[in-house]
Design a protein around this motif. Sequence first.
Motif, short mmCIF file in Angstrom:
data_model
loop_
_atom_site.label_atom_id
_atom_site.label_comp_id
_atom_site.label_asym_id
_atom_site.label_seq_id
_atom_site.Cartn_x
_atom_site.Cartn_y
_atom_site.Cartn_z
N TYR A 170 58.00 84.54 66.89
CA TYR A 170 58.73 85.53 66.03
C TYR A 170 59.91 86.29 66.81
N ALA A 171 59.67 86.72 68.18
CA ALA A 171 60.86 87.33 68.89
C ALA A 171 61.77 86.32 69.23
N LEU A 172 61.51 85.18 69.52
CA LEU A 172 62.44 83.98 69.65
C LEU A 172 63.25 83.62 68.59
N TYR A 173 62.60 83.72 67.38
CA TYR A 173 63.22 83.75 66.02
C TYR A 173 64.28 84.71 65.82
N ASN A 174 63.92 85.89 66.20
CA ASN A 174 64.69 87.03 65.97
C ASN A 174 66.04 86.95 66.84
N GLN A 175 65.78 86.38 68.26
CA GLN A 175 67.02 86.43 69.12
C GLN A 175 67.92 85.49 68.70
N VAL A 176 67.25 84.21 68.21
CA VAL A 176 68.24 83.18 67.67
C VAL A 176 69.05 83.80 66.54
N GLY A 177 68.60 84.49 65.69
CA GLY A 177 69.02 84.97 64.48
C GLY A 177 70.14 86.14 64.80
N TYR A 178 69.86 86.91 65.78
CA TYR A 178 70.87 87.86 66.30
C TYR A 178 71.98 87.04 67.11
N ASN A 179 71.83 85.83 67.80
CA ASN A 179 72.88 85.29 68.13
C ASN A 179 73.72 84.72 67.27
N CYS A 180 73.28 84.27 66.11
CA CYS A 180 73.90 83.77 64.88
C CYS A 180 74.77 84.85 64.30
N PHE A 181 74.37 86.09 64.11
CA PHE A 181 75.03 87.26 63.85
C PHE A 181 76.16 87.52 64.76
N ILE A 182 75.95 87.46 66.01
CA ILE A 182 76.90 87.73 66.97
C ILE A 182 78.15 86.67 66.96
N ALA A 183 77.55 85.46 66.81
CA ALA A 183 78.56 84.19 66.58
C ALA A 183 79.61 84.38 65.29
N GLY A 200 82.43 79.39 58.93
CA GLY A 200 81.73 79.78 59.98
C GLY A 200 80.78 81.06 59.71
N VAL A 201 81.59 82.26 59.20
CA VAL A 201 80.75 83.43 58.85
C VAL A 201 79.79 83.23 57.71
N ILE A 202 80.25 82.44 56.72
CA ILE A 202 78.89 82.03 55.64
C ILE A 202 77.95 81.26 56.30
N MET A 203 78.28 80.10 57.02
CA MET A 203 77.12 79.36 57.62
C MET A 203 76.33 80.09 58.53
N LEU A 204 76.82 80.93 59.43
CA LEU A 204 76.10 81.69 60.54
C LEU A 204 75.43 82.73 59.91
N ALA A 205 75.99 83.44 58.97
CA ALA A 205 75.36 84.46 58.24
C ALA A 205 73.86 84.00 57.84
N MET A 206 74.00 82.85 56.99
CA MET A 206 73.00 82.32 56.23
C MET A 206 71.95 81.83 57.36
N LEU A 207 72.33 81.34 58.55
CA LEU A 207 71.46 81.03 59.45
C LEU A 207 70.71 82.08 60.12
N GLY A 208 71.44 83.22 60.35
CA GLY A 208 71.05 84.44 60.89
C GLY A 208 69.94 85.00 60.08
N ILE A 209 70.33 85.00 58.72
CA ILE A 209 69.36 85.48 57.88
C ILE A 209 67.97 84.68 57.69
N PHE A 210 68.08 83.16 58.02
CA PHE A 210 66.86 82.49 57.89
C PHE A 210 65.97 82.49 59.06
N PHE A 211 66.71 82.72 60.24
CA PHE A 211 66.11 82.77 61.43
C PHE A 211 65.14 84.34 61.50
N THR A 212 66.06 85.32 61.09
CA THR A 212 65.26 86.42 61.18
C THR A 212 64.38 86.91 60.13
N THR A 213 64.26 85.90 59.11
CA THR A 213 63.21 85.79 58.01
C THR A 213 61.96 84.71 58.54
N HIS A 214 62.26 84.25 59.74
CA HIS A 214 61.05 83.24 60.25
C HIS A 214 60.90 81.97 59.43
#
Length: 105
Positions: free
Chosen positions: A61-74, A21-35
Motif C-alpha cells: 500500500y505504501a508503494l501504491y501511494n508513492q506511485v500515486g503521488y508521483n502521478c500527481f506530481i507529473a 495529461g492532467v486528466i489521465m495522470l490525475a485519474m491514475l493518481g486517484i486509482f493508485f492511492t485507492t489501491h
Amino acid sequence: MRGLICGPKLAACGIVLSTWGVIMLAMLGIFFTTHSAVLIEDVPFTDQDIHQDINPPQRIYALYNQVGYNCFIAAAFYILFGFFSCCQMKLNKRKVSSFFCVAFF
C-alpha cells in the motif's frame, strides 16, 4: 514579440496534450492511492517487499501511494506546461492583432 517561443499551432497542441495529461495522470493518481487491484503490475515491488516485511499489505500500500503521488506530481508539471502554452497562445494572438493594427492603420 518578446517571450514568444512557439507558434499558435504548437501552443494549441501543447494545450490539448497538457489537458489530456492532467486528466489521465490525475485519474491514475486517484486509482493508485485507492489501491486499485488492476494496477498491481505497475507497482514496483520485489519479493523482498512481500516476504521480509511483517505486514506485507502495508508495504504494498505504501508503494501504491508513492506511485500515486508521483502521478500527481507529473500532473502538476502538465498544469505548468498548459499554463505556458496558454501564455504562448495569448502572445500569438497579441502579435496577430498588433500586426493587423499596423497593417491597416
